[in-house]
Design a protein around this motif. Structure first.
Motif, PDB file in Angstrom:
ATOM      1  N   MET A   1       0.816  -1.181   0.124  1.00 58.41           N
ATOM      2  CA  MET A   1       0.004   0.144   0.000  1.00 58.41           C
ATOM      3  C   MET A   1       0.842   1.329   0.043  1.00 58.41           C
ATOM      4  O   MET A   1       0.666   2.236  -0.815  1.00 58.41           O
ATOM      5  CB  MET A   1      -0.811  -0.056   1.475  1.00 58.41           C
ATOM      6  N   ALA A   2       1.927   1.259   0.846  1.00 61.45           N
ATOM      7  CA  ALA A   2       3.015   2.459   0.837  1.00 61.45           C
ATOM      8  C   ALA A   2       3.513   2.596  -0.332  1.00 61.45           C
ATOM      9  O   ALA A   2       3.761   3.855  -0.964  1.00 61.45           O
ATOM     10  CB  ALA A   2       3.820   2.011   1.856  1.00 61.45           C
ATOM     11  N   LEU A   3       3.864   1.545  -1.210  1.00 60.86           N
ATOM     12  CA  LEU A   3       4.272   1.755  -2.418  1.00 60.86           C
ATOM     13  C   LEU A   3       3.509   2.260  -3.546  1.00 60.86           C
ATOM     14  O   LEU A   3       4.028   3.042  -4.283  1.00 60.86           O
ATOM     15  CB  LEU A   3       4.934   0.269  -2.896  1.00 60.86           C
ATOM     16  N   VAL A   4       2.013   1.802  -3.463  1.00 61.21           N
ATOM     17  CA  VAL A   4       1.120   2.491  -4.435  1.00 61.21           C
ATOM     18  C   VAL A   4       1.246   3.882  -4.223  1.00 61.21           C
ATOM     19  O   VAL A   4       1.097   4.765  -4.953  1.00 61.21           O
ATOM     20  CB  VAL A   4      -0.174   1.859  -4.233  1.00 61.21           C
ATOM     21  N   ARG A   5       1.047   4.384  -2.852  1.00 64.09           N
ATOM     22  CA  ARG A   5       1.012   5.765  -2.516  1.00 64.09           C
ATOM     23  C   ARG A   5       1.980   6.773  -2.944  1.00 64.09           C
ATOM     24  O   ARG A   5       2.221   7.776  -3.493  1.00 64.09           O
ATOM     25  CB  ARG A   5       0.786   6.052  -1.091  1.00 64.09           C
ATOM     26  N   TRP A   6       3.436   5.978  -2.822  1.00 62.46           N
ATOM     27  CA  TRP A   6       4.811   6.667  -3.198  1.00 62.46           C
ATOM     28  C   TRP A   6       4.418   6.861  -4.880  1.00 62.46           C
ATOM     29  O   TRP A   6       5.097   8.036  -5.186  1.00 62.46           O
ATOM     30  CB  TRP A   6       5.741   5.770  -2.629  1.00 62.46           C
ATOM     31  N   GLY A   7       4.165   6.053  -5.459  1.00 63.03           N
ATOM     32  CA  GLY A   7       4.034   5.797  -6.849  1.00 63.03           C
ATOM     33  C   GLY A   7       3.284   6.987  -7.413  1.00 63.03           C
ATOM     34  O   GLY A   7       3.517   7.726  -8.514  1.00 63.03           O
ATOM     35  N   LEU A   8       2.091   7.010  -6.766  1.00 66.01           N
ATOM     36  CA  LEU A   8       0.864   8.233  -7.120  1.00 66.01           C
ATOM     37  C   LEU A   8       1.513   9.432  -6.980  1.00 66.01           C
ATOM     38  O   LEU A   8       1.477  10.394  -7.740  1.00 66.01           O
ATOM     39  CB  LEU A   8      -0.302   8.041  -6.171  1.00 66.01           C
ATOM     40  N   LYS A   9       2.381   9.688  -5.921  1.00 64.44           N
ATOM     41  CA  LYS A   9       2.943  10.853  -5.638  1.00 64.44           C
ATOM     42  C   LYS A   9       3.924  11.350  -6.649  1.00 64.44           C
ATOM     43  O   LYS A   9       4.142  12.615  -7.102  1.00 64.44           O
ATOM     44  CB  LYS A   9       3.772  10.876  -4.155  1.00 64.44           C
ATOM     45  N   ARG A  10       4.866  10.517  -6.976  1.00 66.85           N
ATOM     46  CA  ARG A  10       5.892  10.657  -7.803  1.00 66.85           C
ATOM     47  C   ARG A  10       5.194  11.070  -9.439  1.00 66.85           C
ATOM     48  O   ARG A  10       5.572  11.933 -10.236  1.00 66.85           O
ATOM     49  CB  ARG A  10       6.650   9.351  -8.225  1.00 66.85           C
ATOM     50  N   GLN A  11       4.144  10.410  -9.846  1.00 66.22           N
ATOM     51  CA  GLN A  11       3.176  10.751 -11.074  1.00 66.22           C
ATOM     52  C   GLN A  11       2.898  12.046 -10.889  1.00 66.22           C
ATOM     53  O   GLN A  11       2.682  12.741 -11.856  1.00 66.22           O
ATOM     54  CB  GLN A  11       2.119   9.809 -11.061  1.00 66.22           C
ATOM     55  N   ASN A  12       2.188  12.565  -9.709  1.00 69.89           N
ATOM     56  CA  ASN A  12       1.598  13.964  -9.447  1.00 69.89           C
ATOM     57  C   ASN A  12       2.923  14.938  -9.568  1.00 69.89           C
ATOM     58  O   ASN A  12       2.770  15.859 -10.120  1.00 69.89           O
ATOM     59  CB  ASN A  12       1.067  14.099  -8.170  1.00 69.89           C
ATOM     60  N   PHE A  13       4.025  14.472  -8.909  1.00 73.43           N
ATOM     61  CA  PHE A  13       5.442  15.539  -8.889  1.00 73.43           C
ATOM     62  C   PHE A  13       5.737  15.881 -10.467  1.00 73.43           C
ATOM     63  O   PHE A  13       6.010  16.809 -10.494  1.00 73.43           O
ATOM     64  CB  PHE A  13       6.362  14.734  -8.122  1.00 73.43           C
ATOM     65  N   HIS A  14       5.925  14.843 -11.339  1.00 71.93           N
ATOM     66  CA  HIS A  14       6.590  15.195 -12.599  1.00 71.93           C
ATOM     67  C   HIS A  14       5.633  16.240 -13.334  1.00 71.93           C
ATOM     68  O   HIS A  14       6.463  16.845 -13.778  1.00 71.93           O
ATOM     69  CB  HIS A  14       6.776  13.766 -13.355  1.00 71.93           C
ATOM     70  N   PRO A  15       4.393  16.124 -13.601  1.00 69.10           N
ATOM     71  CA  PRO A  15       3.763  17.061 -14.275  1.00 69.10           C
ATOM     72  C   PRO A  15       3.922  18.324 -13.421  1.00 69.10           C
ATOM     73  O   PRO A  15       3.946  19.567 -14.360  1.00 69.10           O
ATOM     74  CB  PRO A  15       2.053  16.705 -14.108  1.00 69.10           C
ATOM     75  N   LEU A  16       4.233  18.449 -11.923  1.00 69.56           N
ATOM     76  CA  LEU A  16       4.206  19.652 -11.532  1.00 69.56           C
ATOM     77  C   LEU A  16       5.515  20.393 -11.808  1.00 69.56           C
ATOM     78  O   LEU A  16       5.631  21.645 -12.232  1.00 69.56           O
ATOM     79  CB  LEU A  16       3.989  19.698 -10.107  1.00 69.56           C
ATOM     80  N   ARG A  17       6.554  19.378 -11.862  1.00 68.15           N
ATOM     81  CA  ARG A  17       7.912  20.259 -12.136  1.00 68.15           C
ATOM     82  C   ARG A  17       7.992  20.524 -13.548  1.00 68.15           C
ATOM     83  O   ARG A  17       8.633  21.430 -13.908  1.00 68.15           O
ATOM     84  CB  ARG A  17       8.802  18.975 -11.840  1.00 68.15           C
TER      85      ARG A  17
END
Length: 396
Positions: A1-17
């Protein structure tokens, strides 16, 4: 579950950057484009409209009479160490440098005359400050060897009459030369130290008047038939047969600028202010002397920082050249002259207006602010919706 959340955060971070990088790129492009246009390309765009005036030429011995292309500018007022703020120096001196270098490249004059007040503090500057100012002047007004640059003495260069000294005049002439008479392509120019035309018999004034009387004699000799007078005994060759062009800093006497007109004339509220003799203009007596001794066909002067055209007694026209610096005018300009030994034609070339450049910077700042607000979605909803529709339309 923690890995899934971390993956979602990375997906949101790249478009923002990526969005931040895109914003930074847009801001950089806008800033660089505005700077290049306002500080460089605008001079080419404005001065490209200037053209040398046409002048009538006569044929002599099967050859056309040569035409001299001359630029006349005035009152550059390079700031000194006492009254010159560094930002003022940077802004106004860059403007004059770019304007002058662009004019040289586009117009290709053969000679440039600056009609006094080259410096703002020459009347009191120390030797070190003077050397620094001269170095800056030579950098700003650099030119190729085939272009001649001639400078006339102004009151800010050596001081008003009672501040003027032989030392300051020699210091000026050591850099800019001491010649008063110049002949180019059959055109005679007389460059007067008008600060010394006080008429009070001071040593400097007496020497200046004596030199002008000698120039008058040479000009008179050029009009006499060879072999008919003592002029033939002169060791120097005769001057070209041509009425001179008189160049000086102070204008010849006129009561005020009341009869001056045009967009670069003095402001309406100043035109009727009476001029003070020996301060704003030459005295009546000094003006009459110059007109009588030299009988010029044209007079060019500076000092007032504003444009004016005057017809003096005897038919001699005078053109007052406006200041070349934004520090003195919002709309600086210079005069372009096509001259032959018998005729001349003048036209005026305007530099970019300072308020135009400032308006462009203001508009660019507003546009940058809109870009930033749109990026962070801080604009009112109707405006933001319109912006998105505009972007969608552009993509199609």
């Amino acid at each position: 579950m923690a890995l899934v959340r971390w993956g979602l955060k990375r997906q949101n971070f790249h478009p923002l950057r990526r969005r931040r990088r895109a914003l930074l790129l847009k801001l950089t492009v806008v800033i660089i484009s505005v700077l290049l246009f306002c500080e460089y390309f605008i001079y080419y765009l404005v001065l490209f409209r200037c053209h040398w005036p046409e002048v009538k030429t006569l044929a002599h011995g099967g050859r056309q009479e040569p035409v001299l292309k001359a630029m006349f500018l005035a009152d550059t007022h390079l700031l000194g160490e006492i009254r010159g703020h560094w930002l003022d120096k940077l802004r106004r001196e860059w403007q004059m440098e770019r304007a002058f270098q662009t004019a040289l490249w586009l117009l290709q004059p053969e000679v440039v005359f600056i009609l006094g007040d080259i410096f703002d503090e020459g009347k009191w500057s120390s030797d070190q400050a003077w050397a620094d100012d001269v170095q800056r002047f030579q950098r700003m007004f650099r030119h190729d060897s085939h272009v001649q640059l001639k400078v006339v003495i102004g009151n800010h260069d050596v001081g008003f009459h009672y501040q003027m000294s032989k030392y300051r005049i020699k210091r000026f002439e050591k850099v800019f030369g001491s010649e008063r008479l110049l002949s180019l392509k059959g055109v005679n120019f007389v460059m007067v130290n008008s600060v010394a035309m006080e008429g009070d018999g001071c040593i400097i004034c007496s020497e200046e008047e004596a030199e002008l009387r000698e120039i008058s004699r040479k000009l008179n000799c050029s009009q006499e038939v060879p072999g008919s007078s003592q002029c033939d005994r002169e060791p120097e060759p005769r001057l070209p047969l041509s009425a001179p062009v008189l160049l000086q800093h102070y204008p010849l006497y006129r009561a005020s600028d009341a009869n001056c007109s045009g967009e670069d004339a003095a402001p309406p509220e100043e035109r009727n202010v009476p001029f003070e003799e020996k301060y704003d203009v030459l005295s009546r007596e000094a003006s009459q002397k110059l007109l009588w001794w030299l009988r010029p066909r044209l007079v060019l002067s500076g000092h007032t920082h504003s444009a004016c055209e005057v017809l003096h007694p005897g038919g001699a026209p005078e053109v007052s050249v406006p200041s070349f610096s934004w520090r003195n005018r919002n709309n600086p300009s210079f005069i372009m002259g096509s001259l032959t030994s018998r005729d001349y034609a003048l036209s005026k070339c305007y530099l970019p207006f300072e308020d135009t450049v400032l308006t462009m910077y203001g508009a660019a700042a507003g546009f940058l602010m809109i870009l930033i607000l749109v990026h962070f979605e801080h604009l009112p909803s109707p405006f933001l919706c319109g912006w998105k529709l505009c972007r969608l339309h552009m993509r199609r």
